[in-house]
Structure formats: C-alpha cells, structure tokens
Design a protein around this motif. Structure first.
Motif, mmCIF file in Angstrom:
data_model
loop_
_atom_site.group_PDB
_atom_site.id
_atom_site.type_symbol
_atom_site.label_atom_id
_atom_site.label_comp_id
_atom_site.label_asym_id
_atom_site.label_seq_id
_atom_site.Cartn_x
_atom_site.Cartn_y
_atom_site.Cartn_z
ATOM 1 N N GLY A 1 0.783 -1.233 0.000
ATOM 2 C CA GLY A 1 0.000 0.000 0.000
ATOM 3 C C GLY A 1 0.812 1.279 0.000
ATOM 4 O O GLY A 1 0.231 2.372 0.043
ATOM 5 N N SER A 2 2.136 1.184 -0.064
ATOM 6 C CA SER A 2 2.972 2.381 -0.040
ATOM 7 C C SER A 2 2.826 3.172 -1.333
ATOM 8 O O SER A 2 2.480 2.628 -2.386
ATOM 9 N N VAL A 3 3.104 4.480 -1.240
ATOM 10 C CA VAL A 3 2.948 5.401 -2.372
ATOM 11 C C VAL A 3 4.328 5.845 -2.843
ATOM 12 O O VAL A 3 5.169 6.248 -2.039
ATOM 13 N N TRP A 4 4.548 5.801 -4.169
ATOM 14 C CA TRP A 4 5.834 6.120 -4.764
ATOM 15 C C TRP A 4 5.636 7.099 -5.920
ATOM 16 O O TRP A 4 4.565 7.164 -6.517
ATOM 17 N N THR A 5 6.692 7.855 -6.247
ATOM 18 C CA THR A 5 6.641 8.736 -7.396
ATOM 19 C C THR A 5 8.050 8.994 -7.911
ATOM 20 O O THR A 5 9.035 8.519 -7.334
ATOM 21 N N TRP B 1 9.708 9.746 -17.413
ATOM 22 C CA TRP B 1 10.025 8.500 -18.109
ATOM 23 C C TRP B 1 11.531 8.338 -18.346
ATOM 24 O O TRP B 1 11.991 7.278 -18.705
ATOM 25 N N ALA B 2 12.285 9.443 -18.159
ATOM 26 C CA ALA B 2 13.739 9.361 -18.293
ATOM 27 C C ALA B 2 14.429 9.339 -16.938
ATOM 28 O O ALA B 2 15.646 9.207 -16.862
ATOM 29 N N SER B 3 13.659 9.450 -15.880
ATOM 30 C CA SER B 3 14.239 9.543 -14.538
ATOM 31 C C SER B 3 14.688 8.178 -14.030
ATOM 32 O O SER B 3 14.095 7.149 -14.348
ATOM 33 N N ARG B 4 15.731 8.186 -13.242
ATOM 34 C CA ARG B 4 16.183 6.967 -12.575
ATOM 35 C C ARG B 4 15.904 7.053 -11.077
ATOM 36 O O ARG B 4 16.357 6.205 -10.313
ATOM 37 N N ARG B 5 15.167 8.079 -10.677
ATOM 38 C CA ARG B 5 14.770 8.210 -9.275
ATOM 39 C C ARG B 5 13.299 7.826 -9.133
ATOM 40 O O ARG B 5 12.431 8.412 -9.755
ATOM 41 N N PHE B 6 13.046 6.836 -8.335
ATOM 42 C CA PHE B 6 11.698 6.362 -8.063
ATOM 43 C C PHE B 6 11.643 6.127 -6.569
ATOM 44 O O PHE B 6 12.271 5.197 -6.061
ATOM 45 N N GLU B 7 10.922 6.980 -5.827
ATOM 46 C CA GLU B 7 11.064 6.998 -4.380
ATOM 47 C C GLU B 7 9.731 6.870 -3.659
ATOM 48 O O GLU B 7 8.693 7.322 -4.136
ATOM 49 N N ARG B 8 9.817 6.255 -2.503
ATOM 50 C CA ARG B 8 8.658 6.109 -1.620
ATOM 51 C C ARG B 8 8.386 7.438 -0.930
ATOM 52 O O ARG B 8 9.283 8.047 -0.357
ATOM 53 N N VAL B 9 7.118 7.897 -0.978
ATOM 54 C CA VAL B 9 6.779 9.179 -0.373
ATOM 55 C C VAL B 9 5.765 9.044 0.760
ATOM 56 O O VAL B 9 5.516 10.014 1.482
ATOM 57 N N ALA B 10 5.162 7.874 0.914
ATOM 58 C CA ALA B 10 4.216 7.673 2.014
ATOM 59 C C ALA B 10 3.978 6.185 2.192
ATOM 60 O O ALA B 10 4.158 5.394 1.260
ATOM 61 N N ASP B 11 3.552 5.801 3.375
ATOM 62 C CA ASP B 11 3.281 4.400 3.665
ATOM 63 C C ASP B 11 1.897 3.959 3.205
ATOM 64 O O ASP B 11 1.623 2.764 3.139
ATOM 65 N N SER B 12 1.032 4.924 2.909
ATOM 66 C CA SER B 12 -0.325 4.595 2.458
ATOM 67 C C SER B 12 -0.893 5.783 1.707
ATOM 68 O O SER B 12 -0.382 6.910 1.802
ATOM 69 N N LEU B 13 -1.966 5.548 0.951
ATOM 70 C CA LEU B 13 -2.615 6.629 0.221
ATOM 71 C C LEU B 13 -3.202 7.657 1.182
ATOM 72 O O LEU B 13 -3.103 8.865 0.948
ATOM 73 N N ALA B 14 -3.814 7.191 2.256
ATOM 74 C CA ALA B 14 -4.378 8.122 3.232
ATOM 75 C C ALA B 14 -3.291 8.996 3.851
ATOM 76 O O ALA B 14 -3.491 10.195 4.070
#
Length: 290
Positions: free
Chosen positions: A230-234, A243-256
């Motif tokens: 359920g974690s949120v990433w961007t 689409w060219a980025s190599r950074r994909f990071e977790r920003v929250a543990d849940s949508l809420a």
C-alpha cells in the motif's frame, strides 16, 4: 524552442529505439487544437458565471488563465490518451515547470493526525479521513476561485469493480478522484485507463510491474501505489521527465497518509515544488491544516 509535447515525443521515440520503452507512433497523430479551445472556453464559462457580480475576480482570472495556466492532459497523449476536452484540466504553468526547491514547513498539519486511524504504522481511510476530505470540499465550494481550479467531488455510490488496491477503492467511496492544487488523485474512469504507464518495457519500477497501480500524479509525474504493502511512490526529480528519470522513491506508507500529509498538509510545498502563494496552500491555511 521545441514544445514540451515534442520533447516528450522525441524522448519516447529515443527510449523506444533503445528497447527501454514501447515505441510511440511516428509520426504522432496531428493534434486537434483542443488545448487552445479549452482555455478559451474555460474563460468564457468564468466570464458568463461571474462577470455581472464580480468583474474584479473575472479580470484576475483572465490574467491567470491566459498568463500562467496551461491545459494539462490527465491521461497522457503519448500513452494513448484522447486529445479531447474531457481529458483536460487547468494546471498552473509555474507549478508545472518549477524545480522542487522548497522544504516542508516545520509545523505539522493542525489536528489531522489526531483524527486519523492507523494500521500497521500507516494511516488508513477512516471516517475522520472522509471528514477531512469533506471539509476540503466545503472550502472549495465556498470560494469562486478555489472551485474553478480544484475539485474534491463526492464519492461513488457503489464500490467500483476495478482491479485496484483496496485503499484506493475506499478512497473512491469518499471522493471520486480529486484535484488538490498540483496533486491529482485519479477518478475511477481515468484510473483504469492510466495503468498503461506501467506496461512492461514502458517505465522501470523496482519490482514486477504487476505489483503497481497508478493512482494519480504530482505535477506531471505519475504516482503509484505498491499493491503488496500500500505504499505510495513517485518520480521526484523535477529536472528530468519522469520516463527518463532513474529516481523512483517512496513518499508515504499509504494513500491516506499521502493525502493527509502531502495534499492536505504541510508537505504540499515540498512534494509539488510550489510556493506559499499557491492557491491550494491558501486553502490549506484557511482550513487550519498548515
């Protein structure tokens, strides 16, 4: 200078040729001029609704719409999204282009955490969370300007038959999508169509693409939920197209948690790269959330 759309198309073709992306059609279909017509008609609606009773507001809206706002495709064109008005919403051009340089405010959102339940350490969709959305909806409805550029609609009447994380389905019952400044939570219709963002070979994610669900976007960067936890990433790098980025990071543990802290709380400036003059930030201050 190449348009932002042309740059996107060129990048997609390059990565497709490298075998990293699904190759976009070449040439791309001609655009129908929908964006230009959308902006003009958008202002006509504002004028017709508000000019008689509030001409000062209409004058300010005109300057902003034609000077600092751009129509933005909710479902991206390069992913097969239709170039039609129903697939557009207005986005602040400065917010869309700014480099994320702001740190989150030091103080936490006033009172939000006291009203939100927890499960396995992550905030979840609760009745109190729904009330937080309802307060934002009421604030939007109370202001002509806020209601033009933001939306927290009522929830769907029935639980959607959609292969999506349970928490997102819970969110749709509280609000069928949301536009909260530069943060967009997709409604039921566009959520289903936007899953092409994580088709095999289109964009890299750290695990099996089947483990991910596109739930929204921050500025132009997709926001994904991990189906397993359920974690949120961007993709947080605003210097590089997602689409060219190599950074994909977790920003929250849940949508809420994301909505509470980043969309409805003090993390909004950091996650979007906005300034304190941002209208959504002003709404959050009105609510006492920041």
């Amino acid at each position: 200078m190449k348009s932002q759309f042309k740059l996107k198309a060129d990048a997609l073709k390059q990565f497709g040729d490298e075998g990293k992306l699904v190759k976009a059609p070449n040439p791309l279909p001609a655009r129908a001029g929908t964006e230009k017509g959308y902006k003009q008609n958008f202002f006509k609606k504002v004028y017709a609704q508000f000019n008689d009773k509030n001409p000062e507001f209409v004058a300010a809206a005109r300057r902003r719409i034609f000077g600092n706002m751009n129509p933005d495709h909710v479902w991206e064109l390069q992913l097969g999204g239709p170039d039609v008005r129903s697939n557009l919403h207005m986005l602040d051009a400065t917010t869309n282009q700014v480099i994320g340089r702001h740190q989150a405010a030091d103080h936490a959102s006033a009172g939000l955490h006291a009203h939100l339940g927890q499960h396995s350490g992550a905030l979840m969709i609760t009745e109190e969370f729904r009330q937080s959305l309802a307060r934002a909806r009421e604030a939007i409805d109370s202001s002509e300007e806020w209601s033009i550029f933001n939306s927290v609609p009522a929830g769907v009447s029935r639980r959607p038959d959609l292969d999506a994380p349970e928490e997102y389905l819970d969110f749709l019952m509280a609000a069928n999508g949301a536009i909260m400044g530069s943060v967009v939570i997709l409604d039921r219709k566009y959520a289903e169509k936007s899953q092409g963002l994580i088709s095999p070979n289109r964009v890299e994610v750290p695990e099996d693409p089947d483990d991910w669900f596109v739930v929204g976007k921050i500025n132009e960067n997709p926001m994904l939920v991990n189906r397993r936890d359920g974690s949120v990433w961007t993709y947080p790098d605003m210097l590089t197209s997602w689409w060219a980025s190599r950074r994909f990071e977790r920003v929250a543990d849940s949508l809420a948690e994301f909505v509470s802290e980043q969309a409805l709380g003090s993390g909004y400036l950091r996650i979007t790269g906005s300034t304190e003059t941002d209208e959504w930030w002003q709404l959050l201050r009105h609510l006492g959330n920041v």
